[in-house]
Enzyme design. Structure first.
Site, PDB file in Angstrom:
ATOM      1  CE  LYS A   8      -1.657  -4.345   3.427  1.00  0.00           C
ATOM      2  NZ  LYS A   8      -2.008  -5.638   2.832  1.00  0.00           N
ATOM      3  CB  SER A  15      -0.854  -0.031   1.273  1.00  0.00           C
ATOM      4  OG  SER A  15      -1.433   1.219   1.494  1.00  0.00           O
ATOM      5  CE1 TYR A  44      -4.110  -2.349   5.429  1.00  0.00           C
ATOM      6  CE2 TYR A  44      -3.630  -0.070   4.830  1.00  0.00           C
ATOM      7  CZ  TYR A  44      -3.890  -1.375   4.466  1.00  0.00           C
ATOM      8  OH  TYR A  44      -3.917  -1.714   3.130  1.00  0.00           O
TER       9      TYR A  44
HETATM   10  P1  NAD Z   1     -11.239  -6.692   1.040  1.00  0.00           P
HETATM   11  O1  NAD Z   1     -11.496  -6.593   2.513  1.00  0.00           O
HETATM   12  O2  NAD Z   1     -12.374  -6.489   0.115  1.00  0.00           O
HETATM   13  O3  NAD Z   1     -10.536  -8.078   0.695  1.00  0.00           O
HETATM   14  C1  NAD Z   1      -9.709  -8.763   1.604  1.00  0.00           C
HETATM   15  C2  NAD Z   1     -10.186 -10.202   1.648  1.00  0.00           C
HETATM   16  O4  NAD Z   1      -9.343 -10.948   2.552  1.00  0.00           O
HETATM   17  C3  NAD Z   1     -11.619 -10.335   2.170  1.00  0.00           C
HETATM   18  O5  NAD Z   1     -12.354 -11.157   1.286  1.00  0.00           O
HETATM   19  C4  NAD Z   1     -11.456 -10.988   3.537  1.00  0.00           C
HETATM   20  O6  NAD Z   1     -12.570 -11.809   3.856  1.00  0.00           O
HETATM   21  C5  NAD Z   1     -10.166 -11.765   3.354  1.00  0.00           C
HETATM   22  N1  NAD Z   1      -9.413 -12.013   4.590  1.00  0.00           N
HETATM   23  C6  NAD Z   1      -9.028 -11.114   5.532  1.00  0.00           C
HETATM   24  N2  NAD Z   1      -8.329 -11.731   6.501  1.00  0.00           N
HETATM   25  C7  NAD Z   1      -8.250 -13.045   6.157  1.00  0.00           C
HETATM   26  C8  NAD Z   1      -7.648 -14.182   6.758  1.00  0.00           C
HETATM   27  N3  NAD Z   1      -7.003 -14.104   7.913  1.00  0.00           N
HETATM   28  N4  NAD Z   1      -7.766 -15.372   6.129  1.00  0.00           N
HETATM   29  C9  NAD Z   1      -8.429 -15.480   4.950  1.00  0.00           C
HETATM   30  N5  NAD Z   1      -9.026 -14.438   4.340  1.00  0.00           N
HETATM   31  C10 NAD Z   1      -8.939 -13.229   4.948  1.00  0.00           C
HETATM   32  O7  NAD Z   1     -10.068  -5.658   0.723  1.00  0.00           O
HETATM   33  P2  NAD Z   1      -9.484  -5.191  -0.692  1.00  0.00           P
HETATM   34  O8  NAD Z   1      -9.809  -3.760  -0.855  1.00  0.00           O
HETATM   35  O9  NAD Z   1      -9.841  -6.149  -1.748  1.00  0.00           O
HETATM   36  O10 NAD Z   1      -7.922  -5.272  -0.368  1.00  0.00           O
HETATM   37  C11 NAD Z   1      -7.136  -6.399  -0.732  1.00  0.00           C
HETATM   38  C12 NAD Z   1      -5.716  -6.178  -0.247  1.00  0.00           C
HETATM   39  O11 NAD Z   1      -5.206  -4.967  -0.813  1.00  0.00           O
HETATM   40  C13 NAD Z   1      -5.592  -6.025   1.267  1.00  0.00           C
HETATM   41  O12 NAD Z   1      -4.421  -6.687   1.696  1.00  0.00           O
HETATM   42  C14 NAD Z   1      -5.458  -4.540   1.461  1.00  0.00           C
HETATM   43  O13 NAD Z   1      -4.739  -4.212   2.624  1.00  0.00           O
HETATM   44  C15 NAD Z   1      -4.692  -4.140   0.211  1.00  0.00           C
HETATM   45  N6  NAD Z   1      -4.888  -2.730  -0.170  1.00  0.00           N
HETATM   46  C16 NAD Z   1      -6.165  -2.277  -0.396  1.00  0.00           C
HETATM   47  C17 NAD Z   1      -6.361  -0.937  -0.715  1.00  0.00           C
HETATM   48  C18 NAD Z   1      -7.761  -0.387  -0.938  1.00  0.00           C
HETATM   49  O14 NAD Z   1      -7.919   0.830  -0.923  1.00  0.00           O
HETATM   50  N7  NAD Z   1      -8.773  -1.207  -1.167  1.00  0.00           N
HETATM   51  C19 NAD Z   1      -5.260  -0.061  -0.821  1.00  0.00           C
HETATM   52  C20 NAD Z   1      -3.982  -0.567  -0.588  1.00  0.00           C
HETATM   53  C21 NAD Z   1      -3.811  -1.913  -0.266  1.00  0.00           C
END
Ligand code: NAD
Ligand code: UDP
Length: 350
Positions: free
Chosen positions: A155, A127, A151
């Site tokens: 990362k 991120s 958070y």
């Molecule tokens: P999201 O919450 O929609 O998807 C994350 C998924 O991981 C969910 O389906 C959740 O059920 C699953 N999950 C969480 N903990 C788990 C565990 N211990 N075991 C199994 N499954 C688990 O989030 P997203 O927006 O799709 O983000 C995906 C990744 O990208 C994350 O790691 C997030 O930190 C990173 N990210 C997201 C953004 C954003 O703005 N959306 C920005 C930077 C980084």
């Protein structure tokens, strides 16, 4: 003929579900592990409908080592795309232990299972929050790291672990080296253009775009614009919004690079995934009204704690080394996000 199989952790989530579509359409096999803590299995049914392909789904937690070991034994996995994690900055300040346990410990267990199964290729969801705040708002990959909330720190810690794991292996030349791409996302928004998958936040959204969507459709009364006294042209915060489909295309490019000569020596390489352009909160509101013809009620509110005035990517390394650039503009992002919202006013209904 399938290309190799990718294990997608967090594949039922917002970005993971879009990655599954892109991978399947590019000819990869896909296996998903997700505990559904922030998603619904319906997202995966939609992925299957969009692509006309099936994908094995394991409802399991990545901290469950026996479950992961079983998945690696059953499926013939070559690469892991690691999306699973908790992602709400505010919540991470309230529940730091939960965030470190889920994100950091979860990644450790996953890496152990990968090592045991001799799977050493990973694309990791990092991120822009890993960077120290910069005075200019622009971030290149070699800008100093220094997240300012639990958070973001989770990362940074994971990135450190991945750098250490790949460095040891390089020194010892212990079989095939680890090959890891750290993808640092800026602000992913939008949805697949068919409107069948998208972002489905639980409760009241924290992020700007889902909040705007819910105001426009009448589920929420008014947007609070956090701060109009930032040193930006209109006083509101500037971010680098990127279409989620462009973002996941960057992941396919990362796998291609991992499998090419570029990653021959192994190691851990970081790439910003952003457009390089910044838009203010008021730019988002005004463009949303122009594109959808809907009014977005808003009021100015105090700054949100921990927010930066401005953040945008320098995306040149990804262009140079991954041959990837974001193609969709802000109108596309908003059109596709609105299409998803209108077609799924209640999000996914299982
Ligand atoms: P999201 O919450 O929609 O998807 C994350 C998924 O991981 C969910 O389906 C959740 O059920 C699953 N999950 C969480 N903990 C788990 C565990 N211990 N075991 C199994 N499954 C688990 O989030 P997203 O927006 O799709 O983000 C995906 C990744 O990208 C994350 O790691 C997030 O930190 C990173 N990210 C997201 C953004 C954003 O703005 N959306 C920005 C930077 C980084
Ligand atoms: N923002 C806002 N009102 C909201 C949510 C967000 O004004 O209800 C602003 C926030 O201050 C920032 C931008 O919108 O300037 C993007 O915030 P978001 O939470 O979507 O992403 P962040 O960059 O904080 O991860």
């Amino acid at each position: 003929m399938n290309k190799h199989t990718v294990l997608v952790t967090g594949g039922a989530g917002f970005i993971g579900s879009h990655a599954c579509v892109e991978l399947l359409q590019a000819g990869y096999g896909v296996v998903v592990v997700d505990n559904l803590v922030n998603s619904k299995a319906e997202a995966l049914s939609r992925v299957e409908r969009i692509t006309g392909k099936t994908l094995p789904f394991y409802q399991a937690d990545i901290r469950d080592k026996p479950a992961l070991t079983e998945i690696f034994a059953k499926e013939s996995i070559a690469t892991v795309m690691h999306f699973a994690g908790l992602k709400a900055v505010g919540e991470s300040c309230e529940q730091p232990l939960n965030y470190y346990h889920n994100n950091v410990y979860g990644t450790l267990v996953l890496l152990e299972a990968m090592r045991d199964a001799n799977v050493k290729q990973m694309v990791f969801s990092s991120s822009a929050t890993v960077y120290q705040p910069s005075a200019t708002g622009e971030y290149s990959e070699d800008f100093p790291l220094g997240a300012i909330n639990p958070y973001g720190r989770s990362k940074v810690i994971i990135e450190d672990i991945l750098r250490d794991v790949s460095a040891v292996d390089k020194i010892k030349q212990n079989g095939a080296p680890w090959k890891i791409a750290l993808l640092r996302y800026f602000n992913p928004i939008g949805a697949h253009e068919c409107g069948m998958i998208g972002e489905d936040p639980n409760g009241i959204p924290n992020n700007l775009m889902p909040y705007v969507l819910q105001v426009a459709i009448g589920k929420l009364r008014q947007l609070s614009v956090f701060g109009n006294d930032y040193p930006t042209p209109d006083g509101t915060g500037i971010r680098d919004y990127i279409h989620v489909v462009d973002l996941v295309k960057g992941h396919i490019k990362a796998i291609e690079a991992i499998e090419s000569d570029k990653f021959k020596a192994g190691g851990c390489h970081a790439y910003n995934l952003g457009t390089g352009k910044g838009y203010s909160v008021l730019d988002i509101v005004n463009t949303f009204e122009k594109v959808t013809g809907r009014k977005v009620n808003y009021q100015f509110a105090p700054r949100r704690t921990g927010d930066l005035a401005e953040s945008f990517a320098n995306p040149e390394r990804a262009a140079r080394e991954l041959d990837w650039v974001a193609e969709k503009n802000l109108d596309d992002m908003i059109t596709d996000a609105w299409n998803w919202q209108v077609k799924n006013p209640q999000g996914y209904v299982d």
